[in-house]
Design an enzyme around this catalytic site. Structure first.
Site, PDB file in Angstrom:
ATOM      1  N   GLY A  47      12.059   1.995  -9.124  1.00 64.74           N
ATOM      2  CA  GLY A  47      11.594   0.935  -9.998  1.00 64.74           C
ATOM      3  C   GLY A  47      10.692  -0.030  -9.250  1.00 64.74           C
ATOM      4  O   GLY A  47      10.737  -0.121  -8.014  1.00 64.74           O
ATOM      5  N   GLN A  52       6.111  -7.693  -7.378  1.00 63.90           N
ATOM      6  CA  GLN A  52       6.173  -6.986  -6.084  1.00 63.90           C
ATOM      7  C   GLN A  52       4.801  -6.502  -5.633  1.00 63.90           C
ATOM      8  O   GLN A  52       4.626  -6.164  -4.468  1.00 63.90           O
ATOM      9  CB  GLN A  52       7.123  -5.789  -6.165  1.00 63.90           C
ATOM     10  CG  GLN A  52       8.586  -6.195  -6.295  1.00 63.90           C
ATOM     11  CD  GLN A  52       9.466  -4.972  -6.292  1.00 63.90           C
ATOM     12  OE1 GLN A  52       9.671  -4.346  -7.311  1.00 63.90           O
ATOM     13  NE2 GLN A  52       9.988  -4.610  -5.121  1.00 63.90           N
ATOM     14  N   CYS A  97      15.502  -2.195  -2.069  1.00 60.09           N
ATOM     15  CA  CYS A  97      14.355  -2.785  -2.744  1.00 60.09           C
ATOM     16  C   CYS A  97      13.127  -2.562  -1.869  1.00 60.09           C
ATOM     17  O   CYS A  97      13.192  -2.747  -0.650  1.00 60.09           O
ATOM     18  CB  CYS A  97      14.596  -4.287  -2.940  1.00 60.09           C
ATOM     19  SG  CYS A  97      13.239  -5.124  -3.783  1.00 60.09           S
ATOM     20  N   LEU A  98      12.027  -2.168  -2.494  1.00 56.85           N
ATOM     21  CA  LEU A  98      10.808  -1.909  -1.723  1.00 56.85           C
ATOM     22  C   LEU A  98      10.286  -3.189  -1.059  1.00 56.85           C
ATOM     23  O   LEU A  98       9.489  -3.119  -0.132  1.00 56.85           O
ATOM     24  CB  LEU A  98       9.735  -1.289  -2.625  1.00 56.85           C
ATOM     25  CG  LEU A  98      10.102   0.097  -3.172  1.00 56.85           C
ATOM     26  CD1 LEU A  98       9.073   0.563  -4.192  1.00 56.85           C
ATOM     27  CD2 LEU A  98      10.243   1.113  -2.055  1.00 56.85           C
ATOM     28  N   HIS A 139      18.002  -4.915 -11.871  1.00 54.38           N
ATOM     29  CA  HIS A 139      17.340  -5.214 -10.592  1.00 54.38           C
ATOM     30  C   HIS A 139      15.866  -5.558 -10.816  1.00 54.38           C
ATOM     31  O   HIS A 139      15.366  -6.566 -10.301  1.00 54.38           O
ATOM     32  CB  HIS A 139      17.493  -4.003  -9.653  1.00 54.38           C
ATOM     33  CG  HIS A 139      16.772  -4.128  -8.353  1.00 54.38           C
ATOM     34  ND1 HIS A 139      17.418  -4.142  -7.136  1.00 54.38           N
ATOM     35  CD2 HIS A 139      15.444  -4.243  -8.067  1.00 54.38           C
ATOM     36  CE1 HIS A 139      16.512  -4.268  -6.170  1.00 54.38           C
ATOM     37  NE2 HIS A 139      15.315  -4.324  -6.701  1.00 54.38           N
ATOM     38  N   GLU A 140      15.181  -4.715 -11.613  1.00 57.84           N
ATOM     39  CA  GLU A 140      13.740  -4.934 -11.811  1.00 57.84           C
ATOM     40  C   GLU A 140      13.481  -6.219 -12.592  1.00 57.84           C
ATOM     41  O   GLU A 140      12.570  -6.978 -12.265  1.00 57.84           O
ATOM     42  CB  GLU A 140      13.099  -3.738 -12.519  1.00 57.84           C
ATOM     43  CG  GLU A 140      13.183  -2.422 -11.758  1.00 57.84           C
ATOM     44  CD  GLU A 140      12.808  -2.526 -10.291  1.00 57.84           C
ATOM     45  OE1 GLU A 140      11.948  -3.348  -9.933  1.00 57.84           O
ATOM     46  OE2 GLU A 140      13.408  -1.783  -9.492  1.00 57.84           O
ATOM     47  N   HIS A 143      13.483  -9.414 -10.677  1.00 58.89           N
ATOM     48  CA  HIS A 143      12.234  -9.743  -9.961  1.00 58.89           C
ATOM     49  C   HIS A 143      11.346 -10.673 -10.795  1.00 58.89           C
ATOM     50  O   HIS A 143      10.563 -11.449 -10.235  1.00 58.89           O
ATOM     51  CB  HIS A 143      11.445  -8.470  -9.651  1.00 58.89           C
ATOM     52  CG  HIS A 143      11.912  -7.726  -8.425  1.00 58.89           C
ATOM     53  ND1 HIS A 143      11.852  -8.271  -7.165  1.00 58.89           N
ATOM     54  CD2 HIS A 143      12.425  -6.478  -8.271  1.00 58.89           C
ATOM     55  CE1 HIS A 143      12.313  -7.380  -6.285  1.00 58.89           C
ATOM     56  NE2 HIS A 143      12.665  -6.283  -6.931  1.00 58.89           N
TER      57      HIS A 143
HETATM   58 NI    NI Z   1      13.363  -4.576  -5.962  1.00 57.86          NI
END
Ligand code: NI
Length: 180
Positions: A47, A52, A97-98, A139-140, A143
């Site tokens: 995701g 991000q 998480c990226l 989670h997404e 953000h």
């Molecule tokens: Ni993330």
């Protein structure tokens, strides 16, 4: 189409609330999503949220790969998403998480949710989700409100480098970390 640079924890774009998208059908939204898909595929993540990639809009993409073994969910775009929990059950599982490369931690999330948002055609997407699917969406969408998963953790002893934690979990726990 392009692979975009990913903001890392500490950059202010990840700490702000993102703005609603006025027109989900706009060409620039379509371009952004195409680039986000390229970026997610390049990083092998599940995701990605627009902040991000330094774009403060309420846009997320995600998918649940079949390898998870709990029902694949195809690539989904959610514009201006909203989430509500269904019931009060919470589940704790490892997330990555990226924007926090190489790290993982155990995060409590609502086990079941209902979510809605718009797709690129401006059509409403309404779904109920549970398990990993529900976790990724929560989670997404976090953000979009400047929330990173460590801010949801209850036990910081579970926070660590994925390689180390995976080694420990390989002893018997099947809560595999996954990058969202
Ligand atoms: Ni993330």
């Amino acid at each position: 189409m392009a692979v975009l640079k990913i903001a890392r924890m500490g950059h202010p774009v990840l700490a702000r609330s993102a703005r609603p998208v006025p027109d989900p059908c706009a060409a620039e939204v379509r371009r952004l999503v195409a680039d986000m898909v390229d970026t997610l595929n390049e990083e092998h993540g599940v995701g990605l949220a627009a902040p991000q990639v330094f774009v403060p809009w309420r846009v997320v993409i995600f998918h649940v790969p079949a390898e998870r073994g709990e029902g694949a969910v195809p690539f989904t775009v959610l514009i201006n998403p909203e989430i509500e929990p269904v019931g009060q059950d919470m589940t704790v599982a490892y997330e990555g998480c990226l924007s926090l490369p190489g790290l993982t931690g155990a995060v409590p999330r609502a086990t079941r949710i209902r979510y809605r948002g718009l797709d690129l055609a401006g059509q409403e997407v309404v779904r109920e989700a549970e398990g990993f699917h529900a976790r990724v969406v929560q989670h997404e969408c976090d953000h979009l409100d400047g929330v990173l998963y460590p801010m949801r953790m209850r036990d910081l002893r579970t926070f660590g480098f994925s390689e180390e934690v995976r080694r420990r979990l390989a002893e018997g726990d099947d809560d595999r970390p996954s990058d969202g």
